[in-house]
Design a protein around this motif. Sequence first.
Motif, PDB file in Angstrom:
ATOM      1  N   ALA A  34       0.862  -1.185   0.000  1.00  0.00           N
ATOM      2  CA  ALA A  34       0.000   0.000   0.000  1.00  0.00           C
ATOM      3  C   ALA A  34       0.890   1.223   0.000  1.00  0.00           C
ATOM      4  CB  ALA A  34      -0.893   0.002   1.236  1.00  0.00           C
ATOM      5  N   ASP A  35       0.732   2.067  -1.009  1.00  0.00           N
ATOM      6  CA  ASP A  35       1.523   3.304  -1.044  1.00  0.00           C
ATOM      7  C   ASP A  35       0.671   4.375  -1.723  1.00  0.00           C
ATOM      8  OD1 ASP A  35       4.895   3.874  -0.825  1.00  0.00           O
ATOM      9  OD2 ASP A  35       3.594   5.388  -1.767  1.00  0.00           O
ATOM     10  N   THR A  36       0.713   5.565  -1.163  1.00  0.00           N
ATOM     11  CA  THR A  36      -0.094   6.656  -1.709  1.00  0.00           C
ATOM     12  C   THR A  36       0.463   7.187  -3.027  1.00  0.00           C
ATOM     13  OG1 THR A  36       1.155   8.048  -0.182  1.00  0.00           O
ATOM     14  CG2 THR A  36      -1.088   7.470   0.475  1.00  0.00           C
ATOM     15  N   ASP A  37       1.699   6.835  -3.370  1.00  0.00           N
ATOM     16  CA  ASP A  37       2.351   7.381  -4.562  1.00  0.00           C
ATOM     17  C   ASP A  37       2.132   6.432  -5.751  1.00  0.00           C
ATOM     18  OD1 ASP A  37       4.103   8.173  -6.547  1.00  0.00           O
ATOM     19  OD2 ASP A  37       5.764   8.594  -5.181  1.00  0.00           O
ATOM     20  N   PRO A  38       1.450   6.914  -6.818  1.00  0.00           N
ATOM     21  CA  PRO A  38       1.182   6.034  -7.962  1.00  0.00           C
ATOM     22  C   PRO A  38       2.461   5.511  -8.614  1.00  0.00           C
ATOM     23  CG  PRO A  38       0.196   8.236  -8.295  1.00  0.00           C
ATOM     24  CD  PRO A  38       0.878   8.249  -6.961  1.00  0.00           C
ATOM     25  N   ALA A  39       3.523   6.298  -8.614  1.00  0.00           N
ATOM     26  CA  ALA A  39       4.775   5.838  -9.236  1.00  0.00           C
ATOM     27  C   ALA A  39       5.341   4.649  -8.473  1.00  0.00           C
ATOM     28  CB  ALA A  39       5.791   6.978  -9.251  1.00  0.00           C
ATOM     29  N   VAL A  40       5.204   4.655  -7.165  1.00  0.00           N
ATOM     30  CA  VAL A  40       5.665   3.515  -6.363  1.00  0.00           C
ATOM     31  C   VAL A  40       4.819   2.287  -6.684  1.00  0.00           C
ATOM     32  CG1 VAL A  40       5.796   2.597  -4.010  1.00  0.00           C
ATOM     33  CG2 VAL A  40       6.603   4.920  -4.494  1.00  0.00           C
ATOM     34  N   ARG A  41       3.508   2.476  -6.748  1.00  0.00           N
ATOM     35  CA  ARG A  41       2.614   1.329  -7.016  1.00  0.00           C
ATOM     36  C   ARG A  41       2.916   0.725  -8.384  1.00  0.00           C
ATOM     37  NH1 ARG A  41      -1.187   4.969  -4.978  1.00  0.00           N
ATOM     38  NH2 ARG A  41      -2.308   5.172  -6.968  1.00  0.00           N
TER      39      ARG A  41
END
Length: 399
Positions: A34-41
Motif C-alpha cells: 500500500a503506497d499513496t504514490d502512484p509511481a511507487v505502485r
Amino acid sequence: MQDLRIGVVGLGLRANLADAAHHPGAGSVVAAVADTDPAVRAGVADRFPGAVAVDDYRKLLDDDTVDALVVATPDDTHEAVACDILRAGKPVYVEKPLGITVEQCDTILRTAYETGTRLYVGHNMRHMGVVRLMRDIIARGDIGEPKTVWVRHFVSYGGDYYFKDWHADRTRTTGLLLQKAAHDIDVVHWLANGYTSRVNAMGDLMVYGDLPRREPGTPRPDGWLREFDWPPATRKDLNHVVDVEDVSVMNMRLDNGVIAAYQQCHFSPDYFRNYTVIGTEGRLENFGDRPGDEVKVWNTGPTGYRADADAVYKVPESKGSHGGSDERIIGEFCRFVRDGGVTDTSPVAARMSVAAGVMATQSLRDGGAPYDVPPLDPELIAYFESGQRRDAAPAPAPR
Ligand SMILES: NC(=O)c1ccc[n+]([C@@H]2O[C@H](COP(=O)([O-])OP(=O)(O)OC[C@H]3O[C@@H](n4cnc5c(N)ncnc54)[C@H](O)[C@@H]3O)[C@@H](O)[C@H]2O)c1
C-alpha cells in the motif's frame, strides 16, 4: 511451512526492508503493497511478482490473504496507521522510531494492549553484528559492570538523506535527535541495561539552514540520493522547510545510574558510529561498524594507549542491507507473528528511546535545561515484557 504473507505499507527508501521480507518458498513473501504514490505502485509488480498494489492501507485490513503488515511510512504517520492495523487484529511491524511524541508511542502500546494484537518495532540495530558483539562482550563480564557509554555518530550523507525531505521538518519528526538517534539511544539502553530517566542536550542548525531549498510540493530531484556533494555547503535542493538541528549533543542519566552521551553531526566526511563502553574492569570500543570491522577491549590494567588492545574481535561476516540486520529482524518478526513470545527488539524499549529523544530535543531548544523522561505505565511494561500475553505473569525480558 507456508510462507507468511506480508503487506508492506510505504515502499520508499526503506524498500530494502521489504526486499528482506520477500523470499518465496523460504518463509515469507511480500503479498501486497500500500503506497499513496502512484509511481511507487507502478513498480510493485516487477519488484514483487504477484503482489497487489493499493493506494490505501485500509484496503488490506480485511484481506485474508495478508497475514501481517510492515509499516514503513514517514514517522509522523506511524501512530494512525499502526493503531488502525492493531484494531483490525493484524500483527504489525512498525519501523523505528515508533512515533514522534511520547503520547503517540503510548497510544500505540495501549492499543496493542487493549486489542491483544501483536506489535513489533523495527529497531534493526539490535540485529547488527557490531551491536551484538559488544553486548556479548559486556554480558561475559569482560569489562566488569558497564558504567558509562559514549557514542559519536558521524552522518556523512546527512545533508542528502535528512535535509532534502520530510526529515528536515520538525513537525514531521520532532528532530534528528529523535529521528536518527532513536537507534543509538536504544542501543545505549540495551548495552547498559537501563532506560534514560533524565537528559539534557545542546544542538544547532549550523550548515544546512541557509542552503538553496525547493519550492513546496516539488519532488526530490533526480540524483538527489548519495550525491555526497563536497564540501557539504555546496548542497542544494533542500526541503522547503529546514528547521531541525544538524549538530546535537545529548547527555543521559539512566535509571540504573549509568551515565551516557550521544553526539550526532550531519556534515562529517565519513559515516560511522563509534561506541565506547567503560565498565568497572575495562573498556571496549568499536573501530567501524560493518562486518569484518573490529571491536577492541582493554581490561588488564592502566597503561598508555595500546592500539593492539588486550583482545580484538571481528564483527561477523554477514550479507544483506544494514550489515545483514534487515534479514535477521524480518526473520524474528516472522517467528513472532507465528509463535509470539519475547523478542530481542522491544516495544517498551522503542518507546523509551523515543521518550529520551523527545525530551533531549526539548532540552536543546530550551538552552540545555535538564528534563526528566516521563515513565511508562507499569501495566504496559508488564504486558510487553511478558511477551504480550495478558494472562501471563510479568517476567523480566531482555532489554
Ligand atoms: N531502521 C532503519 O534502518 C531505517 C532506515 C531508513 C528509514 N527508516 C524508517 O522507515 C520509514 C520510511 O522511511 P523512508 O526513508 O523509506 O521514507 P520515504 O519518504 O522514502 O518513503 C515513504 C513511503 O511511504 C509512502 N506513504 C506516505 N504516507 C503513506 C500512507 N499514509 N499510506 C501509504 N503510503 C504512504 C510514500 O509515498 C513513500 O513511498 C520511516 O519511519 C523511517 O524513519 C528506518
